[in-house]
Design a protein around this motif. Structure first.
Motif, PDB file in Angstrom:
ATOM      1  N   ARG A  47       0.909  -1.201   0.073  1.00 35.41           N
ATOM      2  CA  ARG A  47      -0.118   0.005   0.054  1.00 35.41           C
ATOM      3  C   ARG A  47       0.998   1.174  -0.073  1.00 35.41           C
ATOM      4  O   ARG A  47       1.673   1.371   1.068  1.00 35.41           O
ATOM      5  CB  ARG A  47      -1.047   0.020   1.237  1.00 35.41           C
ATOM      6  CG  ARG A  47      -2.168  -1.025   1.235  1.00 35.41           C
ATOM      7  CD  ARG A  47      -3.008  -0.463   0.092  1.00 35.41           C
ATOM      8  NE  ARG A  47      -4.194  -1.398   0.024  1.00 35.41           N
ATOM      9  CZ  ARG A  47      -4.346  -2.587  -0.844  1.00 35.41           C
ATOM     10  NH1 ARG A  47      -3.382  -2.899  -1.459  1.00 35.41           N
ATOM     11  NH2 ARG A  47      -5.238  -3.451  -0.783  1.00 35.41           N
ATOM     12  N   VAL A  49       1.227   5.024   0.795  1.00 41.10           N
ATOM     13  CA  VAL A  49       0.694   6.013   1.586  1.00 41.10           C
ATOM     14  C   VAL A  49       1.600   7.216   1.579  1.00 41.10           C
ATOM     15  O   VAL A  49       2.448   7.226   0.825  1.00 41.10           O
ATOM     16  CB  VAL A  49       0.475   5.685   3.066  1.00 41.10           C
ATOM     17  CG1 VAL A  49      -0.395   4.151   2.962  1.00 41.10           C
ATOM     18  CG2 VAL A  49       1.965   5.076   3.568  1.00 41.10           C
ATOM     19  N   THR A  50       1.327   8.279   2.324  1.00 40.43           N
ATOM     20  CA  THR A  50       1.935   9.497   2.325  1.00 40.43           C
ATOM     21  C   THR A  50       3.157   9.686   3.204  1.00 40.43           C
ATOM     22  O   THR A  50       3.929  10.478   2.975  1.00 40.43           O
ATOM     23  CB  THR A  50       1.013  10.856   2.659  1.00 40.43           C
ATOM     24  OG1 THR A  50       0.563  10.342   4.168  1.00 40.43           O
ATOM     25  CG2 THR A  50      -0.355  10.579   1.781  1.00 40.43           C
ATOM     26  N   LEU A 197      -7.328   3.087   0.527  1.00 42.24           N
ATOM     27  CA  LEU A 197      -7.066   4.236   0.496  1.00 42.24           C
ATOM     28  C   LEU A 197      -7.689   4.965  -0.645  1.00 42.24           C
ATOM     29  O   LEU A 197      -8.122   4.739  -1.635  1.00 42.24           O
ATOM     30  CB  LEU A 197      -5.554   4.374   0.110  1.00 42.24           C
ATOM     31  CG  LEU A 197      -4.701   3.453   1.287  1.00 42.24           C
ATOM     32  CD1 LEU A 197      -3.310   3.257   0.614  1.00 42.24           C
ATOM     33  CD2 LEU A 197      -4.752   4.266   2.459  1.00 42.24           C
ATOM     34  N   SER A 199      -7.700   9.254  -2.541  1.00 43.82           N
ATOM     35  CA  SER A 199      -6.862  10.311  -3.046  1.00 43.82           C
ATOM     36  C   SER A 199      -7.078  11.576  -1.994  1.00 43.82           C
ATOM     37  O   SER A 199      -8.037  11.814  -1.105  1.00 43.82           O
ATOM     38  CB  SER A 199      -7.382  10.993  -4.326  1.00 43.82           C
ATOM     39  OG  SER A 199      -6.819  12.436  -4.638  1.00 43.82           O
ATOM     40  N   ASP A 270      -5.894   7.232   5.879  1.00 48.05           N
ATOM     41  CA  ASP A 270      -6.584   6.651   4.562  1.00 48.05           C
ATOM     42  C   ASP A 270      -6.322   7.292   3.276  1.00 48.05           C
ATOM     43  O   ASP A 270      -6.934   7.126   2.404  1.00 48.05           O
ATOM     44  CB  ASP A 270      -8.213   6.898   4.909  1.00 48.05           C
ATOM     45  CG  ASP A 270      -8.824   7.951   5.006  1.00 48.05           C
ATOM     46  OD1 ASP A 270      -7.815   9.087   5.022  1.00 48.05           O
ATOM     47  OD2 ASP A 270     -10.017   8.263   4.674  1.00 48.05           O
ATOM     48  N   LYS A 271      -5.215   8.114   3.430  1.00 48.00           N
ATOM     49  CA  LYS A 271      -4.983   8.544   1.983  1.00 48.00           C
ATOM     50  C   LYS A 271      -3.753   7.918   1.341  1.00 48.00           C
ATOM     51  O   LYS A 271      -2.720   7.463   1.952  1.00 48.00           O
ATOM     52  CB  LYS A 271      -4.600  10.181   2.264  1.00 48.00           C
ATOM     53  CG  LYS A 271      -5.605  11.209   3.157  1.00 48.00           C
ATOM     54  CD  LYS A 271      -6.915  11.169   2.090  1.00 48.00           C
ATOM     55  CE  LYS A 271      -7.721  12.281   2.764  1.00 48.00           C
ATOM     56  NZ  LYS A 271      -8.351  11.989   4.287  1.00 48.00           N
ATOM     57  N   SER A 272      -3.851   7.923   0.008  1.00 47.28           N
ATOM     58  CA  SER A 272      -2.777   7.114  -0.709  1.00 47.28           C
ATOM     59  C   SER A 272      -1.773   8.375  -1.339  1.00 47.28           C
ATOM     60  O   SER A 272      -2.122   9.582  -1.103  1.00 47.28           O
ATOM     61  CB  SER A 272      -3.586   6.662  -2.140  1.00 47.28           C
ATOM     62  OG  SER A 272      -3.951   7.816  -2.882  1.00 47.28           O
ATOM     63  N   THR A 273      -0.638   7.785  -1.606  1.00 46.76           N
ATOM     64  CA  THR A 273       0.423   8.687  -2.056  1.00 46.76           C
ATOM     65  C   THR A 273      -0.087   9.695  -3.368  1.00 46.76           C
ATOM     66  O   THR A 273      -1.142   8.930  -3.981  1.00 46.76           O
ATOM     67  CB  THR A 273       1.659   8.006  -2.128  1.00 46.76           C
ATOM     68  OG1 THR A 273       2.657   8.850  -2.523  1.00 46.76           O
ATOM     69  CG2 THR A 273       1.594   6.960  -3.517  1.00 46.76           C
ATOM     70  N   ARG A 278       3.504   8.155  -7.494  1.00 48.89           N
ATOM     71  CA  ARG A 278       3.260   6.928  -8.148  1.00 48.89           C
ATOM     72  C   ARG A 278       4.088   6.971  -9.529  1.00 48.89           C
ATOM     73  O   ARG A 278       4.584   6.084  -9.980  1.00 48.89           O
ATOM     74  CB  ARG A 278       1.929   6.730  -8.262  1.00 48.89           C
ATOM     75  CG  ARG A 278       1.130   6.318  -6.840  1.00 48.89           C
ATOM     76  CD  ARG A 278      -0.257   6.250  -7.311  1.00 48.89           C
ATOM     77  NE  ARG A 278      -0.935   5.773  -6.105  1.00 48.89           N
ATOM     78  CZ  ARG A 278      -1.403   4.654  -5.613  1.00 48.89           C
ATOM     79  NH1 ARG A 278      -0.939   3.601  -6.365  1.00 48.89           N
ATOM     80  NH2 ARG A 278      -1.734   4.290  -4.506  1.00 48.89           N
TER      81      ARG A 278
END
Length: 400
Positions: A47, A49-50, A197, A199, A270-273, A278
């Motif tokens: 996963r 993440v930030t 996750l 945005s 719960d935020k994705s990179t 990416r």
């Protein structure tokens, strides 16, 4: 560039502004097609993440850590490691390390009681801990192992990627790639399907791109893009200042990017990179990153070899290691630190501040490492002039 002889100060006339962490440039996209060193992204479940601290919080949550539980942390640590434990109302308990920053197994045995749920081990500066011993220790006691790969995005232990021995592992992509934010949660043993996750939003995505480019401009990279982006960058700065004074919104556009503070913003759990991060993870040559980091590390090692009053924290650079920084043990660290800072040389004192509630006298090695290790950049985006200048200044600072 190839350094066959130690660098001398006399031939470096300019004073470049040397980036401490990777900055994006056209060279960043140069492809090298050789087989890459193993990395945490090779582990089955991933996963993005930030940040690494967010990844640690998620790992502990997935392990069911809660009130009354104990999480074993190394006494030589970043402050950012502790808040995710406290967030879950668990107790951080610190174990000793030896003079080479390896986990003290005797002390771990003493510290491990029925309340311990998790052991976190850190691969300092990219050099792995003894994962065979640590994995067996955890299996014998029924506790989980979390690998802290914040310093070790790339690397292997006994042929397997770092991160693949733990129940979970966390990493920090922003330490190895030229990006503003980014962390990784991985597991070779457990599914991550329960972690969904989303945005961080359009503001987040825009700020990441602009902040990454602005940092590149400040170090003389990608200057052809600077003129057309002057207005967007000014707008970004204006919005950021409004947010800081609370006139626009209380929610930040992006998470804090400090490696050493004790902040932990649960809004980013719960935020994705970002999409830009990416893109960089997919496009940049991992072989180039590992090869240049190893070469730059070896240049620093050769330049500083044999100087009085200092020695590398690690005597050798194994083939399976990709370093984060070049850590140097310095007897008179405060004086050398002051000199290199005055010269403009970027330097990190990892774990200079340890968690205030920890009894610092319990682990004399942690105290010694936090006070005497000075770490210098060896990342892939250093150009030849910057690396040579830095080597020359370090020679002046260490033997004034």
């Amino acid at each position: 560039m190839t350094h066959k002889e130690p660098v001398t100060p006399s031939s470096i006339p300019l004073h470049p502004d040397v980036p401490l962490a990777p900055v994006l440039s056209l060279d960043s996209f140069r492809q090298i097609t050789q087989s890459p060193m193993p990395c945490v992204l090779d582990v089955p479940h991933v996963r993005l993440v930030t940040s690494g601290r967010i990844a640690l919080g998620l790992a502990l949550r997935e392990l069911g850590v809660g009130e009354g539980d104990v999480v074993l942390l190394p006494a030589y640590h970043s402050l950012s490691m502790v808040p995710p434990v406290l967030w879950l109302k668990a107790e951080p308990r610190f174990y000793r390390v030896d003079a080479g920053a390896n986990a003290d197994m005797e002390d771990l045995t003493t510290q491990c009681d029925a309340r311990v749920r998790v052991l976190v081990t850190t691969h300092y500066f990219g050099f792995p801990q003894n994962l065979t011993v640590l994995r067996a220790f955890c299996d014998q006691r029924g506790i989980a192992l979390v690998e802290d790969c914040a310093h070790a995005f790339f690397g292997a232990y006994q042929g397997k990627p770092l991160g693949s021995y733990g129940d979970y592992a966390i990493a920090s992509s922003m330490k190895f790639f030229p990006m503003y934010e980014g962390g990784v949660l991985i597991s070779a043993r457990r599914s991550l399907d329960a972690i969904v996750l989303v945005s961080g939003g359009k503001g987040f995505e825009a700020k990441v791109v602009l902040a990454t480019l602005e940092r590149s401009f400040s170090y003389g990279r990608l200057m052809g893009l600077k003129a057309p982006l002057v207005l967007p960058l000014r707008i970004k700065d204006w919005l950021w200042q409004r947010i800081k004074v609370g006139q626009a919104t209380s929610a930040p556009l992006a998470p804090g990017s400090s490696d050493s503070d004790a902040s932990f913003d649960t809004a980013w759990l719960d935020k994705s990179t970002s999409l830009f991060a990416r893109f960089l993870l997919a496009r940049l040559s991992k072989t180039r990153i590992t090869g240049l980091r190893r070469r730059n590390y070896q240049c620093l090692q050769q330049t500083l070899r044999g100087l009085p009053g200092c020695r590398p924290l690690f005597a050798t650079l194994p083939d399976s290691v990709c370093p984060w920084l070049f850590p140097l043990l310095v007897d008179d660290a405060d004086a050398v630190f002051a000199r290199v800072r005055a010269m403009g040389v970027p330097v990190v004192r990892f774990a200079e501040t340890l968690w205030p509630a920890m009894d610092i006298e319990r682990c004399v090695n942690s105290r010694h490492l936090s006070r005497h290790v000075l770490a210098f950049p060896c990342h892939q985006e250093l150009n030849e002039q910057e690396l040579n200048w830095m080597c020359a200044q370090l020679l002046k600072a260490i033997r004034p």
